[in-house]
Write a protein that holds these residues in place. Structure first.
Motif, PDB file in Angstrom:
ATOM      1  N   GLU A   1      39.949  50.219  42.724  1.00 27.30           N
ATOM      2  CA  GLU A   1      39.941  51.678  42.622  1.00 27.30           C
ATOM      3  C   GLU A   1      41.255  52.318  43.051  1.00 27.30           C
ATOM      4  O   GLU A   1      41.293  53.512  43.361  1.00 27.30           O
ATOM      5  N   THR A   2      42.337  51.571  43.049  1.00 24.92           N
ATOM      6  CA  THR A   2      43.631  52.129  43.433  1.00 24.92           C
ATOM      7  C   THR A   2      44.619  52.002  42.285  1.00 24.92           C
ATOM      8  O   THR A   2      44.571  51.039  41.514  1.00 24.92           O
ATOM      9  N   VAL A   3      45.523  52.959  42.214  1.00 23.99           N
ATOM     10  CA  VAL A   3      46.510  52.969  41.136  1.00 23.99           C
ATOM     11  C   VAL A   3      47.420  51.755  41.217  1.00 23.99           C
ATOM     12  O   VAL A   3      47.821  51.188  40.197  1.00 23.99           O
ATOM     13  N   SER A   4      47.744  51.331  42.431  1.00 25.55           N
ATOM     14  CA  SER A   4      48.626  50.169  42.592  1.00 25.55           C
ATOM     15  C   SER A   4      48.021  48.919  41.974  1.00 25.55           C
ATOM     16  O   SER A   4      48.721  48.090  41.389  1.00 25.55           O
ATOM     17  N   GLU A   5      46.691  48.792  42.099  1.00 19.87           N
ATOM     18  CA  GLU A   5      46.013  47.644  41.499  1.00 19.87           C
ATOM     19  C   GLU A   5      46.112  47.680  39.971  1.00 19.87           C
ATOM     20  O   GLU A   5      46.132  46.633  39.326  1.00 19.87           O
TER      21      GLU A   5
END
Length: 364
Positions: free
Chosen positions: A70-74
């Motif tokens: 649920e993170t943009v970095s992922e």
């Protein structure tokens, strides 16, 4: 089938209203239909697609979405991974991180992203938008809005940018193609087609190319079966059994896909004389699609049987054009006959279709 039948009922209703408001056939077929008709007809399909929670591979897509981080970095880490279809995973994670964790919103987003290019093309290119939607439903292509949505999203985007092929914009087309390949790898089939589908219908280069592809594909059927096994172990492992009867290899579907091609071939000289570049491309695209269905029938390959979706969307622009500009002397008769044929095909192929929604309930 009540959900899908209601889509047909709505199209019939919109046809009746539009014909009353625009009694002149010349006016109806000479300008794009008002946006309200386009939005209502396709929006109704999107509504049901967004609120489903079952139907063939839907549960697999839901699980895949819910399991995403649920993170943009992922999302950007996806491109460094060894997973397939990185583009689709990237979009999923970004959507889940920024927009919503609710899978219904995700399914709605995919349905809208798929419906928009199809709606725009049919409204701008078809001389009878509502009839194109009728063909879209009765050909069972609408089922792709509920099953196989990743591949259909790629097909819809490429269909929406089909004008890049028509205008010979290679660089722009390659950019769109690369994006679509990242969504579903089978989109790469449009690369060679860029060089062959422009030109007069049934030209020698096109026919030789199709015959060569068919000959090569048929001769390596064992290899294709092996590729199907590999494919099943990756993208389709959750649904291999369900896809067995819906991969486009049914002989009836092969005959059905030949209808627009056969009609175009009979009056190819008139089509050539009209010199409509987009229609010429539609004829060639439809021909490739019919050929691939034929190969799929012989090889029973899931991969081959599902490839024609990249081409069949053009048939629903082609048929209304043939009726209104090529077969004007048999226009009403053909409308009646083809409408009955498509409706019969729809009921034969969808007699056991169903719909499951945790919000709206289940329908047989």
């Amino acid at each position: 089938m009540i959900v899908y039948n209601s889509m047909l009922v709505l199209v019939f209703l919109l046809m009746a209203i539009y014909n009353v408001q625009q009694p002149s056939a010349r006016i109806r077929h000479s300008r794009p239909i008002p946006w309200r008709y386009a939005i209502i007809s396709m929006g109704y399909i999107v509504f049901w697609a967004a609120l489903r929670s079952g139907f063939v591979d839907t549960s697999a897509y839901i699980r895949r979405f819910l399991d995403k981080p649920e993170t943009v970095s992922e999302a950007f880490n996806v491109f460094a991974s060894d997973t397939k279809d990185k583009g689709f995973d990237f979009i999923q994670i970004i959507f889940k991180s920024v927009v919503s964790h609710d899978f219904h919103f995700w399914l709605a987003f995919v349905a809208i992203a798929t419906a928009v290019p199809i709606t725009i093309v049919y409204r701008n290119r078809s001389c009878d938008y509502l009839y194109s939607i009728y063909l879209f439903i009765t050909s069972t292509t609408v089922i792709w809005m509920f099953n196989g949505i990743r591949q259909f999203l790629a097909a819809a985007i490429l269909f929406g940018f089909g004008y890049l092929i028509e205008d010979r914009k290679l660089i722009k087309f390659l950019i769109v193609l690369i994006i679509c390949v990242s969504i579903h790898g089978t989109a790469i089939i449009l690369l060679p087609m860029y060089f062959f589908v422009i030109g007069e219908p049934f030209n020698k280069r096109m026919i030789i190319f199709i015959l060569a592809v068919l000959a090569c594909t048929i001769s390596i059927a064992p290899l294709l079966n092996s590729m199907e096994t590999v494919l099943a172990d990756t993208a389709y492992i959750q649904n291999i059994n369900q896809f067995a009867e819906d991969d486009g290899v049914h002989p009836l579907r092969v005959l059905f896909s030949c209808i627009p091609v056969f009609l175009a071939f009979l009056r190819r000289k008139q089509i050539i004389a009209l010199n409509n570049r987009y229609v010429n491309m539609c004829v060639n695209m439809s021909t490739v699609g019919a050929g691939l269905y034929f190969v799929g029938m012989l090889t029973s390959g899931i991969m081959v049987g599902r490839l024609p979706i990249y081409f069949s969307l053009y048939s629903y622009v082609l048929l209304p054009y043939l009726f209104n500009y090529v077969y004007k002397d048999y226009k009403k008769l053909l409308y009646i006959i083809i409408s009955i044929v498509y409706l019969t095909f729809y009921y034969l192929m969808c007699n056991q279709i169903y719909y499951i929604s945790d919000i709206l309930g289940n329908y047989a």
